[in-house]
Design a protein around this motif. Structure first.
Motif, PDB file in Angstrom:
ATOM      1  N   GLU A 111       0.825  -1.201   0.000  1.00 32.76           N
ATOM      2  CA  GLU A 111       0.000   0.000   0.000  1.00 32.76           C
ATOM      3  C   GLU A 111       0.862   1.254   0.000  1.00 32.76           C
ATOM      4  O   GLU A 111       0.443   2.313  -0.483  1.00 32.76           O
ATOM      5  CB  GLU A 111      -0.918   0.003   1.228  1.00 32.76           C
ATOM      6  CG  GLU A 111      -1.977   1.083   1.249  1.00 32.76           C
ATOM      7  CD  GLU A 111      -3.002   0.929   0.141  1.00 32.76           C
ATOM      8  OE1 GLU A 111      -3.503   1.964  -0.354  1.00 32.76           O
ATOM      9  OE2 GLU A 111      -3.306  -0.220  -0.246  1.00 32.76           O
ATOM     10  N   ALA A 112       2.109   1.130   0.517  1.00 36.11           N
ATOM     11  CA  ALA A 112       2.984   2.289   0.667  1.00 36.11           C
ATOM     12  C   ALA A 112       3.803   2.596  -0.581  1.00 36.11           C
ATOM     13  O   ALA A 112       4.406   3.668  -0.682  1.00 36.11           O
ATOM     14  CB  ALA A 112       3.927   2.085   1.856  1.00 36.11           C
ATOM     15  N   ILE A 113       3.844   1.672  -1.536  1.00 40.83           N
ATOM     16  CA  ILE A 113       4.644   1.952  -2.730  1.00 40.83           C
ATOM     17  C   ILE A 113       3.983   3.056  -3.548  1.00 40.83           C
ATOM     18  O   ILE A 113       2.774   3.259  -3.479  1.00 40.83           O
ATOM     19  CB  ILE A 113       4.855   0.697  -3.601  1.00 40.83           C
ATOM     20  CG1 ILE A 113       3.525   0.180  -4.143  1.00 40.83           C
ATOM     21  CG2 ILE A 113       5.601  -0.374  -2.865  1.00 40.83           C
ATOM     22  CD1 ILE A 113       3.680  -0.894  -5.191  1.00 40.83           C
ATOM     23  N   GLN A 143     -10.131  -8.344  -8.598  1.00 43.33           N
ATOM     24  CA  GLN A 143      -8.683  -8.269  -8.499  1.00 43.33           C
ATOM     25  C   GLN A 143      -8.187  -6.825  -8.523  1.00 43.33           C
ATOM     26  O   GLN A 143      -8.860  -5.915  -9.019  1.00 43.33           O
ATOM     27  CB  GLN A 143      -8.035  -9.078  -9.617  1.00 43.33           C
ATOM     28  CG  GLN A 143      -8.290 -10.579  -9.483  1.00 43.33           C
ATOM     29  CD  GLN A 143      -7.672 -11.361 -10.619  1.00 43.33           C
ATOM     30  OE1 GLN A 143      -7.640 -10.904 -11.756  1.00 43.33           O
ATOM     31  NE2 GLN A 143      -7.182 -12.548 -10.332  1.00 43.33           N
ATOM     32  N   SER A 144      -6.974  -6.638  -7.979  1.00 43.12           N
ATOM     33  CA  SER A 144      -6.365  -5.317  -7.906  1.00 43.12           C
ATOM     34  C   SER A 144      -4.857  -5.500  -8.019  1.00 43.12           C
ATOM     35  O   SER A 144      -4.212  -5.957  -7.081  1.00 43.12           O
ATOM     36  CB  SER A 144      -6.741  -4.644  -6.579  1.00 43.12           C
ATOM     37  OG  SER A 144      -6.119  -3.390  -6.465  1.00 43.12           O
ATOM     38  N   PHE A 145      -4.293  -5.164  -9.184  1.00 38.97           N
ATOM     39  CA  PHE A 145      -2.886  -5.453  -9.461  1.00 38.97           C
ATOM     40  C   PHE A 145      -1.995  -4.216  -9.346  1.00 38.97           C
ATOM     41  O   PHE A 145      -2.450  -3.086  -9.527  1.00 38.97           O
ATOM     42  CB  PHE A 145      -2.716  -6.013 -10.875  1.00 38.97           C
ATOM     43  CG  PHE A 145      -3.382  -7.339 -11.101  1.00 38.97           C
ATOM     44  CD1 PHE A 145      -2.875  -8.497 -10.543  1.00 38.97           C
ATOM     45  CD2 PHE A 145      -4.516  -7.425 -11.886  1.00 38.97           C
ATOM     46  CE1 PHE A 145      -3.490  -9.720 -10.759  1.00 38.97           C
ATOM     47  CE2 PHE A 145      -5.141  -8.640 -12.117  1.00 38.97           C
ATOM     48  CZ  PHE A 145      -4.630  -9.788 -11.546  1.00 38.97           C
ATOM     49  N   ILE A 146      -0.707  -4.485  -9.096  1.00 37.98           N
ATOM     50  CA  ILE A 146       0.337  -3.480  -9.269  1.00 37.98           C
ATOM     51  C   ILE A 146       0.846  -3.620 -10.702  1.00 37.98           C
ATOM     52  O   ILE A 146       1.206  -4.721 -11.132  1.00 37.98           O
ATOM     53  CB  ILE A 146       1.502  -3.702  -8.289  1.00 37.98           C
ATOM     54  CG1 ILE A 146       1.024  -3.578  -6.849  1.00 37.98           C
ATOM     55  CG2 ILE A 146       2.637  -2.708  -8.568  1.00 37.98           C
ATOM     56  CD1 ILE A 146       2.057  -4.039  -5.835  1.00 37.98           C
ATOM     57  N   ALA A 192       1.269  -7.587 -10.928  1.00 37.29           N
ATOM     58  CA  ALA A 192       1.600  -8.375  -9.739  1.00 37.29           C
ATOM     59  C   ALA A 192       0.496  -8.255  -8.695  1.00 37.29           C
ATOM     60  O   ALA A 192      -0.108  -7.191  -8.534  1.00 37.29           O
ATOM     61  CB  ALA A 192       2.929  -7.909  -9.139  1.00 37.29           C
ATOM     62  N   VAL A 193       0.248  -9.365  -7.984  1.00 36.01           N
ATOM     63  CA  VAL A 193      -0.683  -9.340  -6.861  1.00 36.01           C
ATOM     64  C   VAL A 193       0.012  -8.638  -5.698  1.00 36.01           C
ATOM     65  O   VAL A 193       1.111  -9.027  -5.299  1.00 36.01           O
ATOM     66  CB  VAL A 193      -1.084 -10.761  -6.440  1.00 36.01           C
ATOM     67  CG1 VAL A 193      -2.066 -10.725  -5.264  1.00 36.01           C
ATOM     68  CG2 VAL A 193      -1.690 -11.519  -7.611  1.00 36.01           C
ATOM     69  N   PRO A 194      -0.573  -7.583  -5.129  1.00 34.75           N
ATOM     70  CA  PRO A 194       0.080  -6.834  -4.042  1.00 34.75           C
ATOM     71  C   PRO A 194       0.429  -7.724  -2.854  1.00 34.75           C
ATOM     72  O   PRO A 194      -0.303  -8.667  -2.525  1.00 34.75           O
ATOM     73  CB  PRO A 194      -0.976  -5.780  -3.653  1.00 34.75           C
ATOM     74  CG  PRO A 194      -1.826  -5.626  -4.878  1.00 34.75           C
ATOM     75  CD  PRO A 194      -1.874  -6.982  -5.501  1.00 34.75           C
ATOM     76  N   SER A 195       1.537  -7.415  -2.196  1.00 31.33           N
ATOM     77  CA  SER A 195       2.016  -8.235  -1.076  1.00 31.33           C
ATOM     78  C   SER A 195       1.056  -8.224   0.100  1.00 31.33           C
ATOM     79  O   SER A 195       0.930  -9.226   0.815  1.00 31.33           O
ATOM     80  CB  SER A 195       3.400  -7.763  -0.627  1.00 31.33           C
ATOM     81  OG  SER A 195       3.360  -6.404  -0.202  1.00 31.33           O
TER      82      SER A 195
END
Length: 462
Positions: A168-170, A207-210, A252-255
């Motif tokens: 969330e912080a990136i 879904q919610s990707f980076i 990418a799937v967020p961590s």
């Protein structure tokens, strides 16, 4: 009712029809129920968001030892059509098919995160570490919706593992590295920047990707996406490409979502997904004009699902969600990125605009199984494993009840039928269907492709 009665409603028809790196410390003690404790690594050399001289060596060195090669062996059954044509019988043959991908070690005792599509249909899984040691792996659990799977290997040593960072912080523009095994080239590191956050590639998806521009190719799936400090911020899962190879963007799937999923799989054996219980439309100038409002940012509530936490808390159709837990929300993907880190019964603070006034409404998230999904007097539910086996299908939803009097004559035939497609959209799960149907105008109908209880396939309009 005779099947011919369905002719009044049905048109009979035949049915014809990756990723990268990380490094943020996860410590899982033996006997732990699955909670993941994170602690920041202490590098002697400080690495900033844009490192001086673009030096990613510290982050890369940490990450490559935590990324593994995953081999998936599956058995494929093949029916010979020529044997059927010439001899009147099909000849079945079986052969092994091998697929490869990447994975990320998240604990010293051998838990590994990868993509669900990397291990799908596997009869045998083998993991090879960066030091070339290989181990048989067992599948702990999967989340097909978010394309995450958790594996476990038993090694006679403590394994190098990655440390979770806060996805969330990136920030957009921040440097990231993708680590994986593209084209079976072990320990490959590529660099790029975060191109976008909370990217939704399917308008009916949760879904919610980076999104990044780090080069990701086949075989990278399941690998780590790390920031310049060596912290895991995502699991690489797909690329956007007309050719099948890297052509500009990867996802990418967020961590934060990944961490929650694997904790669920460890503790409960399945994913505990909390549901807010609203179906919303993203606002912009065109949508604002359509709804007759001035607000152009936020998520417009088209529908509140029955029995949901949102309904019980008093959220209404026409409300505009602008924040969730004090985090700005402008899209369904941004909303999903927060809700997907929560569990049923968790409280979230929903900030809405109603008649021009801002309100904070606490909502207790609901288990998705408790929510009623309905459209035009047709109530739906997820299919069971027995349904999948009976109809020989992998995806679909079931018609649970018919309360619309216009279809009362056909209610008994409709109840229990399996919906495969809606308006030519393949049905994957109840959440995506509900999200899609909520965007329709009031009174607008939909075309369904269904398998009736007798096994025949129909196209109907309801």
């Amino acid at each position: 009712m005779e099947m011919k009665n369905l002719g009044n409603l049905f048109l009979v028809s035949l049915l014809s029809g990756a990723t990268t790196l990380g490094a943020y410390k996860v410590f899982i003690e033996k006997g732990n129920t699955g909670s993941i404790v994170t602690s920041a690594p202490n590098y002697s050399k400080a690495v900033g968001l844009v490192p001086e001289g673009y030096d990613f060596t510290a982050a890369a060195e940490k990450a490559v030892h935590s990324v593994v090669h995953v081999k998936n062996v599956s058995v494929v059954t093949y029916n010979d059509p020529w044997a059927s044509f010439f001899y009147g019988r099909g000849e079945t043959q079986q052969y092994e098919q091998v697929g490869t991908g990447s994975g990320v070690i998240v604990s010293e005792d051998g838990y590994i995160v990868t993509n669900n599509h990397v291990i799908k249909d596997a009869t045998e899984l083998e993991v090879t570490l960066n030091n070339n040691k290989s181990y048989k792996a067992k599948l702990v659990g999967t989340d097909s919706k978010m394309d995450i799977a958790l594996l476990k290997i038993d090694a006679n040593e403590k394994l190098p593992f990655i440390v979770f960072g806060d996805s969330e912080a990136i920030k957009v523009g921040e440097w990231v590295l993708a680590v994986g095994n593209p084209y079976n080239l072990n320990s490959t590191v590529t660099a790029g920047i975060v191109s976008a956050k909370a990217r939704n590639l399917d308008k009916a998806s949760i879904q919610s990707f980076i999104q990044t521009d780090a080069a990701v190719n086949p075989g990278n799936s399941g690998g780590a996406l790390v920031n310049a400090r060596g912290e895991l911020v995502g699991i690489n899962t797909m690329i956007s490409s007309p050719t099948g190879s890297y052509a500009g963007y990867s996802f990418a799937v967020p961590s934060n979502i990944t961490k929650k999923i694997i904790e669920d799989l460890m503790q409960f054996g399945n994913v505990q997904r909390g549901i807010l219980g609203i179906e919303g439309g993203e606002l912009n100038a065109e949508a604002a004009k359509k709804y007759g409002i001035n607000q152009t940012e936020g998520v417009y509530v088209n529908k509140v699902n029955k029995n949901s936490g949102a309904q019980k808390a008093g959220i209404e159709k026409g409300d505009i969600i602008v924040k969730l837990d004090d985090k700005k929300v402008n899209s369904n993907a941004e909303l999903s990125s927060i809700v997907n880190t929560k569990r049923p019964n968790d409280l979230v603070k929903v900030t809405v605009l109603r008649d021009g006034k801002q309100m904070n409404i606490p909502v207790k998230l609901t288990k998705k199984e408790l929510i009623q999904y309905e459209f035009n007097g047709i109530e739906f539910e997820d299919i069971s494993d027995s349904d999948k086996q009976r109809f020989n299908i992998k995806n679909g939803i079931k018609i649970k009840e018919v309360s619309n009097n216009d279809y009362a004559e056909y209610a008994n035939e409709l109840k229990g039928s399996i919906v495969l497609r809606i308006d030519n959209m393949r049905v994957t799960d109840m959440e995506s269907v509900s999200s899609y149907l909520a965007k329709k105008e009031e009174g607008q109908k939909a075309q369904y492709e269904i398998i009736a209880k007798n096994g025949r396939i129909y196209r109907i309009i309801l």
